[in-house]
Design a protein around this motif. Sequence first.
Motif, PDB file in Angstrom:
ATOM      1  N   ASP B  18       0.708  -1.206  -0.023  1.00 23.76           N
ATOM      2  CA  ASP B  18       0.157  -0.001   0.000  1.00 23.76           C
ATOM      3  C   ASP B  18       0.934   1.349  -0.010  1.00 23.76           C
ATOM      4  OD1 ASP B  18      -2.079   1.861   0.410  1.00 23.76           O
ATOM      5  OD2 ASP B  18      -3.254   0.469   1.390  1.00 23.76           O
ATOM      6  N   ASN B  20      -0.074   4.209   0.932  1.00 21.04           N
ATOM      7  CA  ASN B  20      -0.565   5.041   1.949  1.00 21.04           C
ATOM      8  C   ASN B  20       0.060   4.685   3.118  1.00 21.04           C
ATOM      9  OD1 ASN B  20      -2.228   6.139   4.134  1.00 21.04           O
ATOM     10  ND2 ASN B  20      -3.549   7.014   2.518  1.00 21.04           N
ATOM     11  N   ASP B  23      -2.409   3.667   6.094  1.00 18.88           N
ATOM     12  CA  ASP B  23      -3.126   2.391   5.618  1.00 18.88           C
ATOM     13  C   ASP B  23      -1.996   1.130   5.737  1.00 18.88           C
ATOM     14  OD1 ASP B  23      -5.117   3.487   2.875  1.00 18.88           O
ATOM     15  OD2 ASP B  23      -5.326   3.572   4.971  1.00 18.88           O
ATOM     16  N   ARG B  24      -0.977   1.518   5.466  1.00 14.77           N
ATOM     17  CA  ARG B  24       0.028   0.365   5.667  1.00 14.77           C
ATOM     18  C   ARG B  24       0.256  -0.028   7.146  1.00 14.77           C
ATOM     19  NH1 ARG B  24       3.750   2.835   2.170  1.00 14.77           N
ATOM     20  NH2 ARG B  24       5.224   3.306   3.821  1.00 14.77           N
ATOM     21  N   THR B  74      -3.039  -6.328  -1.537  1.00 15.05           N
ATOM     22  CA  THR B  74      -2.585  -4.938  -1.906  1.00 15.05           C
ATOM     23  C   THR B  74      -3.500  -3.975  -2.214  1.00 15.05           C
ATOM     24  OG1 THR B  74      -1.496  -4.063  -4.099  1.00 15.05           O
ATOM     25  CG2 THR B  74      -2.933  -6.271  -4.287  1.00 15.05           C
ATOM     26  N   ASP B  75      -3.569  -2.728  -2.131  1.00 11.04           N
ATOM     27  CA  ASP B  75      -4.257  -1.613  -2.531  1.00 11.04           C
ATOM     28  C   ASP B  75      -4.276  -1.741  -4.196  1.00 11.04           C
ATOM     29  OD1 ASP B  75      -3.974   2.029  -2.265  1.00 11.04           O
ATOM     30  OD2 ASP B  75      -5.693   0.505  -2.014  1.00 11.04           O
ATOM     31  N   MET B  78      -2.437   2.550  -6.912  1.00 11.57           N
ATOM     32  CA  MET B  78      -0.827   2.792  -6.616  1.00 11.57           C
ATOM     33  C   MET B  78      -0.400   3.578  -7.542  1.00 11.57           C
ATOM     34  SD  MET B  78       0.174  -0.320  -4.281  1.00 11.57           S
ATOM     35  CE  MET B  78      -0.066  -1.560  -5.352  1.00 11.57           C
ATOM     36  N   SER B 105      -9.906  -1.504  -1.844  1.00 12.75           N
ATOM     37  CA  SER B 105      -9.726  -0.250  -2.525  1.00 12.75           C
ATOM     38  C   SER B 105     -10.837   0.684  -1.831  1.00 12.75           C
ATOM     39  CB  SER B 105     -10.513  -0.385  -3.881  1.00 12.75           C
ATOM     40  OG  SER B 105     -10.707   0.719  -4.521  1.00 12.75           O
ATOM     41  N   LYS B 127     -12.063  -0.442   1.477  1.00 10.51           N
ATOM     42  CA  LYS B 127     -11.385   0.231   2.714  1.00 10.51           C
ATOM     43  C   LYS B 127     -12.339   1.130   3.289  1.00 10.51           C
ATOM     44  CE  LYS B 127      -6.773   0.930   1.186  1.00 10.51           C
ATOM     45  NZ  LYS B 127      -5.528   1.858   0.968  1.00 10.51           N
TER      46      LYS B 127
END
Lengths: 139, 144
Positions: B18, B20, B23-24, B74-75, B78, B105, B127
């Motif tokens: 990610d 962000n 968020d990570r 995974t996001d 990106m 997402s 998210k």
Amino acid sequence: MDVVSQLQRQFVEHATSLYREGYLDDQFTQLLKLQDESNPDFVVEVVSLFFEDTEKLLNNLTTALQQESIDYKQVDAHVHQFKGSSSSIGAQRVKNVCVVFRNYCDEKNLDGCLVCLEQAKNEYLLVRNKLEALFNVSL
Amino acid sequence: MSIEYFEEEDVPHVLAVDDNLIDRKLVEKLLKTSSCRVTTAENAMRAMEYLGLKENQQQNHLNGNGRKVNMIITDYCMPGMTGYELLQKIKESAVLKDVPVVIMSSENIPNRINECLEKGAERFILKPVKLADVKKLRRQLTKC
């Protein structure tokens, strides 16, 4: 009532008012659930990261919107990040401003963007003050 | 040495990608709280390097046991390579195609969701990610 219970009750009362006034939403509760003995400072750490990250984002946004020729894609990218972080920590009012902000970016509406930037700054400062007060109560 | 690896094998190892920072950190904590070992990457390129998927890297099982990954989360959005593109690369890899990939997402776009699921994503999570989402994933991992 012993000191610990009193502090816990103050924390809960304080937090409840922040939810009621819309500053925080359920996602903040998720953060609280993740805090435990192995990581007792988790919420403060994440929130501090959010503050640092936001300061940078707001500076970047201010600069991006002061350019002769504005790159709205870049502005939108910053707002997207900001919307993401504020959403992840439960800063509801900040997130809501970001949603409107992105719409103005799509429309390439500079006035709209500038208004939103101001609003975003204000909401950020408000929630920051509230959260700092909240953590002072719980210490 | 081999005993350490055996014990580590019991705990799922998840790679979280990610761009962000907040968020990570959140996803990492959510996964650790659900008893996973976590490695984070700040973008798809870094993730590909870690997984040994970059062009000049050799793909082999013996690439250090520490690299073995039981799930990738995974996001979607990106910079550079998207989560969807990363998903594609993983599914194209003989070594990694069976590793479950979860996409996250903030945007609820049905076409996007379908696209990812059709490409072989295990699940699509909206998210902000919550503890309940990760617990569900964790239960699935124990079945693997």
